[in-house]
Design an enzyme around this catalytic site. Sequence first.
Site, mmCIF file in Angstrom:
data_model
loop_
_atom_site.group_PDB
_atom_site.id
_atom_site.type_symbol
_atom_site.label_atom_id
_atom_site.label_comp_id
_atom_site.label_asym_id
_atom_site.label_seq_id
_atom_site.Cartn_x
_atom_site.Cartn_y
_atom_site.Cartn_z
ATOM 1 N N SER A 89 0.818 -1.220 0.000
ATOM 2 C CA SER A 89 0.000 0.000 0.000
ATOM 3 C C SER A 89 0.845 1.260 0.000
ATOM 4 O O SER A 89 0.305 2.363 0.042
ATOM 5 C CB SER A 89 -0.907 0.004 1.232
ATOM 6 O OG SER A 89 -0.154 0.160 2.414
ATOM 7 N N THR A 216 -1.755 2.617 3.140
ATOM 8 C CA THR A 216 -1.159 3.950 3.380
ATOM 9 C C THR A 216 -0.448 3.889 4.714
ATOM 10 O O THR A 216 -0.806 3.080 5.571
ATOM 11 C CB THR A 216 -2.227 5.068 3.485
ATOM 12 O OG1 THR A 216 -2.934 5.165 2.261
ATOM 13 C CG2 THR A 216 -1.648 6.434 3.827
ATOM 14 N N GLY A 268 -7.161 4.803 4.745
ATOM 15 C CA GLY A 268 -8.473 4.261 4.394
ATOM 16 C C GLY A 268 -9.019 4.941 3.158
ATOM 17 O O GLY A 268 -8.249 5.510 2.366
HETATM 18 N N1 GLY Z 1 -6.036 6.954 1.895
HETATM 19 C C1 GLY Z 1 -5.343 6.553 0.754
HETATM 20 C C2 GLY Z 1 -6.061 6.761 -0.491
HETATM 21 O O1 GLY Z 1 -7.274 6.721 -0.529
HETATM 22 O O2 GLY Z 1 -5.421 6.939 -1.515
#
Ligand code: GLY
Length: 364
Positions: A89, A216, A268
């Site tokens: 991620s 993330t 998220g």
């Molecule tokens: N929070 C990471 C994204 O939606 O790209």
Amino acid sequence: MKDRSGKSVMDRRGFLGASLAGSLLGFPLKKLGKAPALVRRRPPVVAVSSRNGLKAVERAYEAMTQGKRPVDAAVHGVAVVEADPRDMSVGYGGLPNADGVVELDSCVMDGPTQLAGAVGALRGIMHPAQVALKVMRRTDHVLLVGEGALRFARMHGFKEENLLTERARKRWLRWREGLSRRDDWVEPGENDLGAPGDPETGKKGKEEVEPRPTGTIHLSALDAKGRLGACTTTSGLAFKIPGRVGDSPLIGCGLYVDNDIGSAGSTGRGEAVILSNGSSSVVEQMRQGKSPTDACLEVLKRIAHFTRIPRLLDAKGRPNFQVNFYAVNKKGEFGAAAFYPAKYAVCTEEGARILDQASLYKRR
Ligand code: GLY
């Protein structure tokens, strides 16, 4: 401490510190002949992060104890996750966009100067957070995107490399093949007679496509001088439309820092965080006196209230996606919350550890 006119004043913390010291010693302050020495408690050093940041908070904490500014410590901390191919991620090994290209988003914010830097849809650079830091320090801008961000990174000597690992490529291919039964892509076995989806057999075809994580890493940091700083870095929503940027490179969304109040960040579903201006809303809640955890929960309630489109709701009418907020305030209190139970990482003088977040709903 001096006020704007240059006169010496005692700040609120100093005053409270003095009152506290006096009352702890059992002397009402007014009865003391001489003003007691100010007992100024240093804020504790804290690094708080998403669940994938256990190593990152440890590194950030250590860097702060060696005198690094919190924003630099945060970037230093998350670099370990950006370089880790197992974390799909963030950075190297992150899941790519719909074209199979890894596009990264990141931002940083420095409390003392109230400056920020960010990059969006950056390709081929493993450490977008370091590029965001350069945007903050070496330009008069806040956000660079796409080709411009890449050219800027090259100018500053960042090395271009292929960030798509074999594992990420295979996940992308599986997603691409399962995207739609109406397109030209065919999953292994789907051209066989009797395979799911074949109208002859009446067997139901696959409804679910490859899950699309929105990982993330966010890291908020406070040092012993009361300085705050933060960083968020991500490969964004897996298999996104090329050029899509989420909350992570947007100041006020993926993170926000107010050096007088606290720092907050998110992971998220980025679209939900953008629409609620999530991280700055968490800081505003802390400004109004909420604890970090309650501030996060308050903004989650707002997002739940704003989520009305049926495809984003589950059978109980709750958001069918996850959003997490992490926060630390000026006093060193910290917390995190999400829609659904999850964990986060923190490092204080008690060491690095994983804790449960508060959640708006008990289970999915
Ligand atoms: N929070 C990471 C994204 O939606 O790209």
